[in-house]
Design a protein around this motif. Structure first.
Motif, PDB file in Angstrom:
ATOM      1  N   LEU A 282      12.166  -5.543   7.913  1.00 46.66           N
ATOM      2  CA  LEU A 282      10.424  -4.917   7.781  1.00 46.66           C
ATOM      3  C   LEU A 282       9.874  -4.545   8.766  1.00 46.66           C
ATOM      4  O   LEU A 282      10.121  -4.642   9.336  1.00 46.66           O
ATOM      5  N   LEU A 283       8.523  -4.027   7.819  1.00 49.29           N
ATOM      6  CA  LEU A 283       7.893  -3.340   8.141  1.00 49.29           C
ATOM      7  C   LEU A 283       6.765  -3.815   7.570  1.00 49.29           C
ATOM      8  O   LEU A 283       6.761  -2.942   5.617  1.00 49.29           O
ATOM      9  N   GLN A 284       5.383  -4.344   7.539  1.00 51.51           N
ATOM     10  CA  GLN A 284       4.868  -4.769   7.315  1.00 51.51           C
ATOM     11  C   GLN A 284       3.302  -5.109   8.320  1.00 51.51           C
ATOM     12  O   GLN A 284       3.198  -5.750   8.924  1.00 51.51           O
ATOM     13  N   ILE A 285       2.374  -4.142   7.772  1.00 51.86           N
ATOM     14  CA  ILE A 285       1.089  -4.368   9.040  1.00 51.86           C
ATOM     15  C   ILE A 285       0.286  -5.076   7.866  1.00 51.86           C
ATOM     16  O   ILE A 285      -1.024  -3.874   7.033  1.00 51.86           O
ATOM     17  N   PRO A 286      -0.373  -5.973   8.124  1.00 49.32           N
ATOM     18  CA  PRO A 286      -1.456  -6.216   7.825  1.00 49.32           C
ATOM     19  C   PRO A 286      -2.728  -5.565   8.084  1.00 49.32           C
ATOM     20  O   PRO A 286      -2.795  -5.233   9.166  1.00 49.32           O
ATOM     21  N   LEU A 287      -3.434  -5.141   6.750  1.00 51.79           N
ATOM     22  CA  LEU A 287      -4.619  -4.655   6.905  1.00 51.79           C
ATOM     23  C   LEU A 287      -6.044  -5.065   8.396  1.00 51.79           C
ATOM     24  O   LEU A 287      -6.420  -4.134   9.437  1.00 51.79           O
ATOM     25  N   ALA A 288      -5.680  -5.945   8.628  1.00 46.21           N
ATOM     26  CA  ALA A 288      -6.464  -6.806   9.855  1.00 46.21           C
ATOM     27  C   ALA A 288      -5.778  -6.900  11.243  1.00 46.21           C
ATOM     28  O   ALA A 288      -6.601  -6.436  11.916  1.00 46.21           O
ATOM     29  N   SER A 289      -4.470  -6.179  10.700  1.00 45.71           N
ATOM     30  CA  SER A 289      -3.910  -5.835  12.640  1.00 45.71           C
ATOM     31  C   SER A 289      -4.549  -4.090  12.773  1.00 45.71           C
ATOM     32  O   SER A 289      -4.398  -3.426  13.514  1.00 45.71           O
ATOM     33  N   TYR A 290      -5.591  -3.455  11.995  1.00 47.64           N
ATOM     34  CA  TYR A 290      -5.931  -1.839  11.639  1.00 47.64           C
ATOM     35  C   TYR A 290      -7.075  -2.090  12.908  1.00 47.64           C
ATOM     36  O   TYR A 290      -7.814  -2.857  12.480  1.00 47.64           O
ATOM     37  N   LEU A 291      -7.584  -1.282  14.358  1.00 48.98           N
ATOM     38  CA  LEU A 291      -8.389  -1.433  14.420  1.00 48.98           C
ATOM     39  C   LEU A 291      -9.445  -0.020  14.748  1.00 48.98           C
ATOM     40  O   LEU A 291      -8.877   0.986  14.197  1.00 48.98           O
ATOM     41  N   PRO A 292     -10.412  -0.537  14.455  1.00 43.06           N
ATOM     42  CA  PRO A 292     -11.171   0.668  14.397  1.00 43.06           C
ATOM     43  C   PRO A 292     -11.102   1.485  15.885  1.00 43.06           C
ATOM     44  O   PRO A 292     -11.234   1.563  16.681  1.00 43.06           O
ATOM     45  N   THR A 293     -11.118   3.057  15.290  1.00 46.09           N
ATOM     46  CA  THR A 293     -11.005   4.162  16.007  1.00 46.09           C
ATOM     47  C   THR A 293     -12.084   4.778  16.705  1.00 46.09           C
ATOM     48  O   THR A 293     -12.320   5.165  14.966  1.00 46.09           O
ATOM     49  N   TRP A 294     -12.197   5.898  17.143  1.00 47.29           N
ATOM     50  CA  TRP A 294     -13.232   6.815  17.345  1.00 47.29           C
ATOM     51  C   TRP A 294     -12.452   8.177  18.183  1.00 47.29           C
ATOM     52  O   TRP A 294     -12.564   7.774  19.966  1.00 47.29           O
TER      53      TRP A 294
ATOM     54  N   ASN B 278     -13.208  -1.707   5.051  1.00 43.16           N
ATOM     55  CA  ASN B 278     -13.927  -1.429   3.634  1.00 43.16           C
ATOM     56  C   ASN B 278     -12.548  -1.026   2.955  1.00 43.16           C
ATOM     57  O   ASN B 278     -12.115   0.273   2.567  1.00 43.16           O
ATOM     58  N   PRO B 279     -11.796  -2.406   2.648  1.00 44.86           N
ATOM     59  CA  PRO B 279     -10.329  -1.275   1.969  1.00 44.86           C
ATOM     60  C   PRO B 279     -10.837  -0.955   0.338  1.00 44.86           C
ATOM     61  O   PRO B 279      -9.698  -0.948   0.383  1.00 44.86           O
ATOM     62  N   SER B 280     -12.163  -0.959  -0.082  1.00 48.13           N
ATOM     63  CA  SER B 280     -12.136  -0.547  -1.007  1.00 48.13           C
ATOM     64  C   SER B 280     -12.229   1.420  -1.801  1.00 48.13           C
ATOM     65  O   SER B 280     -12.796   1.559  -2.544  1.00 48.13           O
TER      66      SER B 280
END
Length: 234
Positions: free
Chosen positions: A170-182, A194-196
């Motif tokens: 398996l390789l699944q990445i929950p969207l909640a695991s993505y961190l905001p970066t600059w 905002n996933p939409s």
């Protein structure tokens, strides 16, 4: 009375069935293919970038090649920490390459989903998955998209896919695991994606950094990719 009661019950049951069917039609599918990499046309939706745009010496390519299960995309190249002589740019770092989806009309709506799944074959390096969303965090007038990133760690030579089957993991990445970066740095603030309003995605690799224990340093890299899908666990 029994006939009236029977008609009433039949009407209620028909209404329940209609409501159930309507709800099923409104529910999004359990999975949605976001990007496929099985043809040259698929690859036209992407463009490459690297430190070579700023005087670095890294290089990358994206092509389709035959594989055991059909055609797969191959993102490969060479990471260099060197900078070309006479470069006009003052680079803080070199040694990076990436592939980013091109701009398209509208948005990818991932709101009904909670996970991104990838079918990938790695080389032991740590890659970075980036989701770009419409700018709604930065100050007005700032044109850059908001970026959300997560590490993609793949042991060398194994296929990692979203569904379990013989010989696959398996390789699944929950969207909640993505961190905001600059600009590559994590934003130290409580922000919510905002996933939409997803405007693009990318996969990239750096010569240095990443997850400890993974392959790093200058040299060749190769990532085989079949598809990217959005999954709904509920």
């Amino acid at each position: 009375m029994s006939r009236i009661r029977a008609l009433w019950n039949a009407s209620i049951n028909a209404t329940k069935r209609a409501l159930t069917w309507n709800l099923e039609e409104l529910m999004p599918p359990q999975e949605m293919c976001v990007f496929s990499f099985s043809s040259k046309e698929d690859l036209k939706r992407w463009h490459l970038y690297s430190d070579s745009e700023y005087g670095g010496l890294s290089s990358a390519s994206l092509e389709v090649k035959d594989a055991e299960n059909g055609l797969n995309g191959i993102f490969s190249g060479n990471l260099s920490s060197e900078v070309s002589d006479g470069s006009r740019w003052r680079m803080n770092r070199s040694g990076f390459c990436g592939m980013r989806s091109k701009k398209f009309d509208g948005f990818i709506d991932l709101d009904p989903y909670d996970t991104l799944a990838f079918k990938l074959k790695g080389d032991g390096r740590c890659y970075i998955s980036t989701i770009y969303t419409e700018n709604w965090i930065n100050a007005p007038g700032q044109l850059e998209d908001n970026t959300w990133q997560a590490f993609v760690v793949l042991p060398r030579g194994n296929w990692y896919i979203a569904k379990t089957s013989v010989g696959f993991c398996l390789l699944q990445i929950p969207l909640a695991s993505y961190l905001p970066t600059w600009r590559g740095n994590i934003v130290d603030a409580r922000l919510e994606m905002n996933p939409s309003r997803v405007v693009g995605m990318s996969l990239s690799v750096n010569a240095e950094g990443g997850v400890p224990g993974t392959k790093s340093g200058p040299g060749d890299f190769k990532l085989e990719i079949d598809w990217i899908k959005a999954l709904r666990s509920g």
